[in-house]
Enzyme design. Structure first.
Site: not given
Lengths: 101, 157
Positions: A19-20
């Site tokens: 994810h980010a």
């Protein structure tokens, strides 16, 4: 003369996937090296030094990624990136990252 | 996952002229509140969680784009919105550029896959320079929505 490509396969093992925050850590680490580095997921091939690119992989837990590096520090680059992935993107912040995404 | 699956149409804001990261996050959360997607109690807690997440590392992903987000137990489905700022906002992005386009995501903690697919969709579509530029130039929420729908129909990538 063609510069040889160094290749390495990694598997995303953290439950949250790439994810980010992990994508940022990955791109930030890749940026430290001079080599050209690509991340490949099946037919998708992206620039390891761009968060935007790394996020397009949508790599969830269990995803296999192939890393390609070309340049003087290719081996070191892939070693460092593989270590980051293998550590499940472990940092001091891992615990708080779990709860805040 | 498509944009229309997680972007709340009524919460899209354009011409958002604020001074800093906190203000734009406040403005976007307020937009979610006004559109009925979250309650006042949730708003406060969500803003706090998103700001805490930003402390770990900026969600400015480059190209003038940021994806402030949190996994928040008070939501049962992925809630998202878009904001556009013409003047740009300092966001400590990796590439040092000011942020003009923001996608806010609030996702249930037990659905990491949805969160990942939303990020994947945003980043894949934004790799198209025309789409990215058009979004940043949008003057009205309706323009943003139209662009998102076009992207969903694969008119850009």
């Amino acid at each position: 003369m063609e510069i040889p490509v160094v290749e390495r396969t990694v598997v995303i093992s953290n439950p949250q996937g790439l994810h980010a925050r992990p994508a940022e850590m990955f791109a930030r680490l890749a940026l430290r090296f001079d080599s050209e580095i690509e991340v490949i997921r099946e037919s998708l091939r992206v620039d390891a030094k761009s968060i935007l690119h790394v996020l397009t992989l949508g790599a969830g837990q269990g995803t296999k990624l192939v890393l390609h590096a070309r340049g003087a520090d290719a081996n070191e680059a892939l070693e460092a990136l593989a270590r980051l992935v293998d550590s499940d993107f472990a940092t001091d912040e891992t615990l708080s990252q779990e709860s805040h995404g | 996952m498509k944009f229309i699956d997680f972007v709340s149409r009524e919460a899209i804001r354009t011409c958002v002229e604020v001074d800093d990261k906190e203000q734009v996050i406040q403005a976007m959360a307020t937009a979610l509140l006004e559109s009925g997607k979250i309650t006042e109690d949730q708003r406060e807690s969500i803003v706090e969680a998103i700001l805490k997440r930003e402390e770990l590392g900026s969600t400015g992903i480059g190209r003038g784009v940021a994806v402030p987000h949190t996994k928040h137990p008070s939501v049962t489905e992925l809630v998202g919105t878009v904001a556009v700022s013409e003047q740009g906002i300092d966001f400590d992005s990796l590439d040092g550029e000011k942020v003009h386009l923001l996608f806010m995501l609030v996702s249930p903690p037990d659905r990491p896959g949805d969160h990942l697919r939303a990020l994947e969709n945003i980043s894949r579509q934004l790799r198209d320079e025309t789409f990215c530029r058009f979004l940043k130039q949008s003057q009205a929420p309706a323009d943003v929505w139209q662009l998102l729908e076009e992207a969903d129909n694969n008119e850009f990538v």
